[in-house]
Scaffold this active site. Structure first.
Site, PDB file in Angstrom:
ATOM      1  N   LYS A  26      50.110   9.348  14.632  1.00 24.25           N
ATOM      2  CA  LYS A  26      48.524   9.353  14.468  1.00 24.25           C
ATOM      3  C   LYS A  26      48.000   9.310  13.169  1.00 24.25           C
ATOM      4  O   LYS A  26      48.806   9.673  12.086  1.00 24.25           O
ATOM      5  CB  LYS A  26      48.249  10.914  15.378  1.00 24.25           C
ATOM      6  CG  LYS A  26      48.596  10.758  16.888  1.00 24.25           C
ATOM      7  CD  LYS A  26      47.940  11.686  17.554  1.00 24.25           C
ATOM      8  CE  LYS A  26      48.546  11.959  19.116  1.00 24.25           C
ATOM      9  NZ  LYS A  26      47.701  13.056  19.683  1.00 24.25           N
ATOM     10  N   TYR A  65      43.015   6.376  26.102  1.00 23.04           N
ATOM     11  CA  TYR A  65      43.190   7.906  26.521  1.00 23.04           C
ATOM     12  C   TYR A  65      42.028   7.842  27.838  1.00 23.04           C
ATOM     13  O   TYR A  65      41.696   8.864  28.058  1.00 23.04           O
ATOM     14  CB  TYR A  65      42.561   8.591  25.470  1.00 23.04           C
ATOM     15  CG  TYR A  65      43.656   9.162  24.550  1.00 23.04           C
ATOM     16  CD1 TYR A  65      44.846   9.730  24.954  1.00 23.04           C
ATOM     17  CD2 TYR A  65      43.735   8.871  23.061  1.00 23.04           C
ATOM     18  CE1 TYR A  65      45.655  10.154  24.040  1.00 23.04           C
ATOM     19  CE2 TYR A  65      44.667   9.193  22.284  1.00 23.04           C
ATOM     20  CZ  TYR A  65      45.679   9.967  22.746  1.00 23.04           C
ATOM     21  OH  TYR A  65      46.812  10.308  21.938  1.00 23.04           O
ATOM     22  N   PHE A  74      37.537  17.316  25.084  1.00 20.81           N
ATOM     23  CA  PHE A  74      37.888  16.973  23.644  1.00 20.81           C
ATOM     24  C   PHE A  74      38.075  15.339  23.668  1.00 20.81           C
ATOM     25  O   PHE A  74      38.496  14.740  22.623  1.00 20.81           O
ATOM     26  CB  PHE A  74      39.354  17.286  23.525  1.00 20.81           C
ATOM     27  CG  PHE A  74      40.452  17.073  24.255  1.00 20.81           C
ATOM     28  CD1 PHE A  74      41.068  15.922  24.396  1.00 20.81           C
ATOM     29  CD2 PHE A  74      40.851  18.266  25.295  1.00 20.81           C
ATOM     30  CE1 PHE A  74      42.210  15.688  25.411  1.00 20.81           C
ATOM     31  CE2 PHE A  74      41.685  17.971  26.494  1.00 20.81           C
ATOM     32  CZ  PHE A  74      42.405  16.795  26.186  1.00 20.81           C
ATOM     33  N   ARG A  84      59.455  13.445  24.269  1.00 23.07           N
ATOM     34  CA  ARG A  84      58.571  14.674  24.483  1.00 23.07           C
ATOM     35  C   ARG A  84      59.241  16.066  23.950  1.00 23.07           C
ATOM     36  O   ARG A  84      58.444  16.833  23.175  1.00 23.07           O
ATOM     37  CB  ARG A  84      58.196  15.065  25.936  1.00 23.07           C
ATOM     38  CG  ARG A  84      57.394  13.805  26.697  1.00 23.07           C
ATOM     39  CD  ARG A  84      56.168  13.693  26.420  1.00 23.07           C
ATOM     40  NE  ARG A  84      55.319  14.914  26.497  1.00 23.07           N
ATOM     41  CZ  ARG A  84      54.036  14.858  26.113  1.00 23.07           C
ATOM     42  NH1 ARG A  84      53.375  13.820  25.909  1.00 23.07           N
ATOM     43  NH2 ARG A  84      53.186  16.201  26.320  1.00 23.07           N
ATOM     44  N   THR A 141      51.893  20.440  22.568  1.00 18.65           N
ATOM     45  CA  THR A 141      50.738  19.784  22.344  1.00 18.65           C
ATOM     46  C   THR A 141      50.223  20.538  20.990  1.00 18.65           C
ATOM     47  O   THR A 141      49.543  20.020  20.068  1.00 18.65           O
ATOM     48  CB  THR A 141      49.796  19.646  23.406  1.00 18.65           C
ATOM     49  OG1 THR A 141      50.374  19.164  24.441  1.00 18.65           O
ATOM     50  CG2 THR A 141      48.618  18.976  23.155  1.00 18.65           C
ATOM     51  N   ARG A 152      55.889  17.868  15.594  1.00 23.55           N
ATOM     52  CA  ARG A 152      54.839  18.603  15.613  1.00 23.55           C
ATOM     53  C   ARG A 152      54.748  19.932  14.971  1.00 23.55           C
ATOM     54  O   ARG A 152      53.746  20.276  14.162  1.00 23.55           O
ATOM     55  CB  ARG A 152      53.943  19.072  16.975  1.00 23.55           C
ATOM     56  CG  ARG A 152      53.430  17.499  17.421  1.00 23.55           C
ATOM     57  CD  ARG A 152      52.924  17.730  18.912  1.00 23.55           C
ATOM     58  NE  ARG A 152      52.079  16.691  19.278  1.00 23.55           N
ATOM     59  CZ  ARG A 152      51.970  16.271  20.840  1.00 23.55           C
ATOM     60  NH1 ARG A 152      52.572  17.164  21.829  1.00 23.55           N
ATOM     61  NH2 ARG A 152      51.267  15.457  21.071  1.00 23.55           N
ATOM     62  N   ASN A 179      47.504  16.386  15.884  1.00 24.51           N
ATOM     63  CA  ASN A 179      48.680  16.866  16.338  1.00 24.51           C
ATOM     64  C   ASN A 179      49.919  15.601  15.979  1.00 24.51           C
ATOM     65  O   ASN A 179      51.057  15.838  16.877  1.00 24.51           O
ATOM     66  CB  ASN A 179      48.820  17.512  17.650  1.00 24.51           C
ATOM     67  CG  ASN A 179      48.766  16.599  18.689  1.00 24.51           C
ATOM     68  OD1 ASN A 179      48.319  15.468  18.547  1.00 24.51           O
ATOM     69  ND2 ASN A 179      48.692  16.996  19.887  1.00 24.51           N
ATOM     70  N   HIS A 194      51.957  10.917  19.122  1.00 23.30           N
ATOM     71  CA  HIS A 194      51.717  10.877  20.897  1.00 23.30           C
ATOM     72  C   HIS A 194      53.186  10.170  21.380  1.00 23.30           C
ATOM     73  O   HIS A 194      53.697   9.460  20.944  1.00 23.30           O
ATOM     74  CB  HIS A 194      50.594   9.643  21.187  1.00 23.30           C
ATOM     75  CG  HIS A 194      50.559   9.246  22.417  1.00 23.30           C
ATOM     76  ND1 HIS A 194      49.785   9.860  23.583  1.00 23.30           N
ATOM     77  CD2 HIS A 194      51.356   8.502  23.136  1.00 23.30           C
ATOM     78  CE1 HIS A 194      50.060   9.437  24.508  1.00 23.30           C
ATOM     79  NE2 HIS A 194      50.979   8.340  24.487  1.00 23.30           N
ATOM     80  N   GLU A 228      51.410   1.912  28.553  1.00 21.48           N
ATOM     81  CA  GLU A 228      50.930   2.424  27.097  1.00 21.48           C
ATOM     82  C   GLU A 228      51.675   1.385  26.289  1.00 21.48           C
ATOM     83  O   GLU A 228      51.411   0.846  25.172  1.00 21.48           O
ATOM     84  CB  GLU A 228      51.319   3.728  26.776  1.00 21.48           C
ATOM     85  CG  GLU A 228      50.266   4.690  27.194  1.00 21.48           C
ATOM     86  CD  GLU A 228      50.939   6.254  27.128  1.00 21.48           C
ATOM     87  OE1 GLU A 228      51.705   6.491  26.578  1.00 21.48           O
ATOM     88  OE2 GLU A 228      50.006   7.227  27.469  1.00 21.48           O
TER      89      GLU A 228
HETATM   90  P1  IDP Z   1      50.180  15.504  24.665  1.00 24.00           P
HETATM   91  O1  IDP Z   1      49.624  14.402  23.776  1.00 24.00           O
HETATM   92  O2  IDP Z   1      50.887  16.564  24.189  1.00 24.00           O
HETATM   93  O3  IDP Z   1      50.496  14.778  25.864  1.00 24.00           O
HETATM   94  P2  IDP Z   1      47.455  15.566  26.025  1.00 24.00           P
HETATM   95  O4  IDP Z   1      47.257  16.896  27.074  1.00 24.00           O
HETATM   96  O5  IDP Z   1      47.930  14.333  26.930  1.00 24.00           O
HETATM   97  O6  IDP Z   1      48.699  16.181  25.192  1.00 24.00           O
HETATM   98  O7  IDP Z   1      46.330  15.394  25.060  1.00 24.00           O
HETATM   99  C1  IDP Z   1      46.275  14.372  24.616  1.00 24.00           C
HETATM  100  C2  IDP Z   1      45.750  14.547  23.261  1.00 24.00           C
HETATM  101  O8  IDP Z   1      44.444  15.156  23.138  1.00 24.00           O
HETATM  102  C3  IDP Z   1      46.637  15.575  22.385  1.00 24.00           C
HETATM  103  O9  IDP Z   1      47.950  15.153  21.847  1.00 24.00           O
HETATM  104  C4  IDP Z   1      45.658  16.081  21.241  1.00 24.00           C
HETATM  105  O10 IDP Z   1      45.801  15.115  20.142  1.00 24.00           O
HETATM  106  C5  IDP Z   1      44.282  16.089  22.242  1.00 24.00           C
HETATM  107  N1  IDP Z   1      43.913  17.434  22.829  1.00 24.00           N
HETATM  108  C6  IDP Z   1      44.686  18.046  23.897  1.00 24.00           C
HETATM  109  N2  IDP Z   1      44.153  18.903  24.156  1.00 24.00           N
HETATM  110  C7  IDP Z   1      43.328  19.112  23.177  1.00 24.00           C
HETATM  111  C8  IDP Z   1      42.284  20.464  23.180  1.00 24.00           C
HETATM  112  O11 IDP Z   1      42.242  21.452  23.809  1.00 24.00           O
HETATM  113  N3  IDP Z   1      41.394  20.273  22.103  1.00 24.00           N
HETATM  114  C9  IDP Z   1      41.457  19.172  21.200  1.00 24.00           C
HETATM  115  N4  IDP Z   1      42.503  18.273  21.409  1.00 24.00           N
HETATM  116  C10 IDP Z   1      43.088  18.336  22.567  1.00 24.00           C
HETATM  117 MG    MG Z   2      49.654  13.160  27.031  1.00 29.65          MG
END
Ligand code: IDP
Ligand code: MG
Length: 141
Positions: free
Chosen positions: A12, A52, A60, A88, A94, A105, A115, A118, A129
């Protein structure tokens, strides 16, 4: 017989800005992932919204898609046995506050949004994807 699986990962914009590309790609290779294809690019806000789309409506969504279009990213198609789950695990939680030692991470993420990385979360999302970033001929091997 071993079944190879493919997954899509993105370094990212925050991790690219922090000069994490080399370290993160080294971890993919050390953990046994084959890099099938990779590209560095910038995506527009609209493209980030398409990528997304599954998160449309979440609180978010707007800031996430602004962040993902805020600078260069590196998209990689990775292959190994159990690639989706293994990536993962290597990524970590996350929210980096909950990420285990040794995860990408834990080392590179700043906060729950910025973070660092992805990774696809299932076979159907991996298919979508991978085809979002790579054409069929680029993955034909
Ligand atoms: P993941 O990337 O671990 O699969 P997801 O729940 O799919 O997590 O969320 C996609 C992306 O959205 C996360 O990697 C992060 O960048 C962002 N994100 C997820 N939850 C939050 C939040 O509560 N606040 C702000 N950004 C978030
Ligand atoms: Mg995800």
């Amino acid at each position: 017989m071993k079944t190879l699986q493919r997954t899509l990962t993105i370094i990212k914009p925050d991790a690219v800005r922090k000069k994490g590309i080399g370290d993160i790609i080294e971890q993919f290779e050390k953990q046994g992932f084959q890099i099938l294809c990779l590209k560095m690019l910038e995506i527009s806000k609209h493209q980030a919204e398409q990528f997304y789309a599954v998160h449309a409506g979440k609180p978010f969504y707007n800031s996430l898609t602004t962040f993902m279009s805020s600078g260069p990213i590196v998209a990689l198609a990775l292959e190994k046995e159990n690639a989706i789950a293994d990536l993962r695990k290597l990524m970590g939680a996350t929210n980096p506050a909950n990420a285990e030692e040794g995860t990408i991470r834990k080392k590179w993420a700043t906060n729950i949004e910025n973070n660092a990385i992805h990774g696809s979360d299932a076979e159907d999302t991996a298919r979508f994807e991978l085809s979002f970033f790579f054409a069929g001929y680029e993955l034909a091997q």
